[in-house]
Design an enzyme around this catalytic site. Sequence first.
Site, short mmCIF file in Angstrom:
data_model
loop_
_atom_site.label_atom_id
_atom_site.label_comp_id
_atom_site.label_asym_id
_atom_site.label_seq_id
_atom_site.Cartn_x
_atom_site.Cartn_y
_atom_site.Cartn_z
N SER A 1 -85.50 110.01 -28.77
CA SER A 1 -85.11 109.63 -27.68
C SER A 1 -84.43 107.82 -27.45
O SER A 1 -85.46 107.23 -28.39
CB SER A 1 -84.95 109.45 -26.27
OG SER A 1 -84.57 108.26 -24.95
N TYR B 1 -68.73 119.00 -37.92
CA TYR B 1 -69.28 120.52 -37.10
C TYR B 1 -68.73 121.61 -38.12
O TYR B 1 -67.57 121.23 -38.46
CB TYR B 1 -68.86 120.59 -35.77
CG TYR B 1 -69.44 120.21 -34.07
CD1 TYR B 1 -71.14 119.41 -34.63
CD2 TYR B 1 -68.83 119.81 -33.24
CE1 TYR B 1 -71.66 118.69 -33.68
CE2 TYR B 1 -69.69 118.50 -32.41
CZ TYR B 1 -70.75 118.13 -32.68
OH TYR B 1 -71.77 117.70 -31.89
N HIS C 1 -86.67 136.13 -12.98
CA HIS C 1 -86.23 135.18 -12.00
C HIS C 1 -87.01 133.87 -12.00
O HIS C 1 -87.42 133.01 -11.29
CB HIS C 1 -86.48 135.18 -10.67
CG HIS C 1 -86.17 136.94 -9.88
ND1 HIS C 1 -85.01 137.42 -9.80
CD2 HIS C 1 -87.01 138.05 -9.85
CE1 HIS C 1 -84.51 139.16 -9.05
NE2 HIS C 1 -86.22 139.03 -10.06
#
Length: 494
Positions: free
Chosen positions: A310, A42, A179
Amino acid sequence: METIGDHSSADNAAGTGVSPASEMNGGSFTHATFLSAFTWRYGSDAMRELWSERHKRLLWRRLWVALAEAQHQAGLVSSEQVEDLRRHREDIDLARSQAIEAEIHHDLMAEVRAYAEQCPVGGGIIHLGATSMDIEDNADVLRLRDSLVLVQARLAELLRTLADQVERWAETPCMAYTHLQPAEPTTVGYRLAQYAQDLWLDLDDIIALRQALRGKGLKGAVGTSASYARLLEGTGWSAGDLEAAFMRRLGLTPFPLTTQVYPRKQDLRVLNALAGLAASLHKMAFDLRVLQSPPFGEMAEPFGRRQVGSSAMPFKRNPINSEKICSLARYVGALPAVAWQNAANCLLERTLDDSANRRIVLAEAFIAIDEILRTQTRIVSGWTVHAGSIERNLDRYGIFAATEALLMELAKAGADRQEMHELIREHSQTAWAAVQGGQPNPLAALLATDETIKKWLPEHRIAELLGLRAYTGDAVDRARNFAAELKIHLEEIG
């Protein structure tokens, strides 16, 4: 040879600050031993270099030269001695310094001795009158300042990119969600402007913080400058004069008062600013993760042609970069607690229990923010806005929001606002149940054929109001004006 530990001899003598020589190869670590993810995974080379061991020692030597130059002005050292220090200022020899540290258990004094060995003329006056933190703390502030400059540049780049996107999508209506439920329409550009507004606040905080940074100055072991006052007797110089000459060379303003260290409150301010920036970036990334999920499907981060989503599910297109941002931002957000402890527990004129963690938290906070900003800029530059999904969600839920326009028109026509609100609410609940059951939305028909509503408005007017697809108020103008103001501000700060 052993690795670098704290300059606390008690700590290192106990064996807690060094590692076996077998784990090192000329000061370079390999993947055969533990490495921080911030060492290689990083952050940019530029930010990692600022927090490197070599750069820290270069800063120490820069300060020793500045100290010698100021002392030469005061008549304490010769020009030949100063020139000797200048000549060897960049000759960092980590292996030699670490070998000395293995014997004396003090990293700064080990560097003093390694430097002195290289300087046959000036070596004897290195660190004259100083205590370790006169060098280390001022060097740390230089690193903080340079790191904030880099963060400021990265953040400005992100804001420029984001401002372009705000302008591009200012007119594109989409559903807004409160919400996490469909509310009223907004525009894509107006939503993006919210993120930019938060980041603009962060940019101003970073700039103000950078300008407010203060060094320790030259104040000695407990902040009284006693060693310098004694050293300068008979020269006509005061300790304050020497400090001023020294700090001018660094381009820093000193705190008027310190103990052995500058107030650790300053570290807390730095980490709070980075944590605030991390919060803004986290929200932006988290929202994108929500919008990329199939039930929304309105936006997506870039996905490479050969990118694997994946190991088990070949079809997956996961928002891994946004998830990385959230993960690193969560870490940065936790670091001010460490700085708080350091500030609150720096007892009397100082304790050393901040030293070990400061080697970690300051560097990792900046490297993490650097990685987050670079990643977010790449995302904003290349994300996809799925117009079809936006239209789908507007078709499905937009009519519920349009009932507000209907309610306003009914009230203007003379209807009882509370009665109309209840009537629209009942029809809306019926329509919502149908939509949730997978049926077409029947709300327009329910309202257009309601006899009570038709007493106040004709059926065609009801349909017209419910057909509003861009019930977005002044969102378009606000988004455009904001983007224009932001670009002007970015030009002004350079």
